[in-house]
Design an enzyme around this catalytic site. Structure first.
Site, PDB file in Angstrom:
ATOM      1  N   ILE A 122       7.695   3.927   5.623  1.00  0.00           N
ATOM      2  CA  ILE A 122       8.106   3.843   4.006  1.00  0.00           C
ATOM      3  C   ILE A 122       8.663   5.375   3.858  1.00  0.00           C
ATOM      4  O   ILE A 122       8.204   6.252   4.012  1.00  0.00           O
ATOM      5  CB  ILE A 122       6.688   4.001   3.082  1.00  0.00           C
ATOM      6  N   SER A 123       9.925   5.175   2.901  1.00  0.00           N
ATOM      7  CA  SER A 123      10.421   6.618   2.751  1.00  0.00           C
ATOM      8  C   SER A 123       9.804   7.581   1.592  1.00  0.00           C
ATOM      9  O   SER A 123       9.090   6.920   1.031  1.00  0.00           O
ATOM     10  CB  SER A 123      11.741   6.136   1.846  1.00  0.00           C
TER      11      SER A 123
END
Ligand code: SAM
Length: 215
Positions: free
Chosen positions: A51-52
């Site tokens: 997940i960024s």
């Protein structure tokens, strides 16, 4: 997170700050990562993916300038393509600010998990499994396209699927270091601007880092 990581570091779009302050980021993470949900970093979500970092999600969303596009195209749906669904968090941010989101992911298990998370939060997103380097023509044209995986160049199908005045934001460069790039069409030409360095997982597919592997 909103004050220290986003607003203090230049994110000014009130809608982005509001939805990122309200969305429960821990719901997009595996149970063992939940306590790190608001850390200032990308986090593992399984299957070798991430997940960024919150700031990157905010910056990529803000740079699409969807409010500006909506003002210039009154009455038109603000359609956005999210390439690389991963956890679904970026898609959730886009949907929560009012975009009509299509999100495409090549890994079917990640896509299914993200679709469940989004539905459980009452967010309406069309989830598609496939090679996002080809875009998703059935829902085009898009006011914005955001790509959360890095390839060597801007995939031509994504440029073709941009609506007039639309923006594409994506990391461009080799594995390990890329330039976060915003692209748009002007007078029939493709224009680009770089926003700084970044590091994303590879975009795997026809127009990605490994053209032999599709979907
Ligand atoms: N936006 C995601 C989020 O909010 O959690 C983060 C995405 S993660 C950094 C990148 C994702 O892109 C991975 O889930 C990976 O499987 C996916 N991906 C890589 N190449 C792809 C392609 N050609 N088409 C669709 N998804 C792709």
């Amino acid at each position: 997170m909103v004050e220290e990581q986003l607003a203090a570091r230049g994110i000014g779009d009130p809608a982005v700050l509001r939805v990122m302050g309200a969305l429960p980021r821990e719901r997009f993470l595996p149970p063992e990562m939940e306590e790190n949900a608001y850390d200032d970093t990308a986090l593992p979500i399984g299957h070798g993916q991430t997940i960024s970092q919150p700031w990157i999600v905010a910056r990529m969303t803000e740079v699409l300038d969807l409010p500006g596009w909506a003002v210039r195209h009154p009455g038109r749906p603000v359609a956005v393509l999210d390439v690389g669904t991963g956890s679904g968090y970026q898609a959730a941010v886009l949907a929560a600010i009012g975009a009509r989101v299509t999100s495409i992911e090549r890994d079917p298990e990640l896509a299914e998990r993200a679709a469940r998370t989004l539905a459980s939060l009452g967010l309406s997103v069309r989830s598609v499994v496939g090679d996002g380097s080809l875009g998703y023509p059935p829902d085009a044209p898009y006011a914005g396209i955001v790509v959360a995986a890095a390839g060597p160049a801007i995939p031509p199908p994504l440029v073709e699927q941009l609506a007039p005045g639309g923006r594409l934001v994506l990391p461009v460069g080799p594995p390990g270091y890329q330039e976060l790039t915003v692209a748009w069409r002007e007078d029939g030409e493709l224009r680009t601007r770089t926003l700084g360095g970044c590091t994303f997982v590879p975009l795997v597919g026809r127009h990605g880092t490994d053209p032999g592997r599709e979907g």
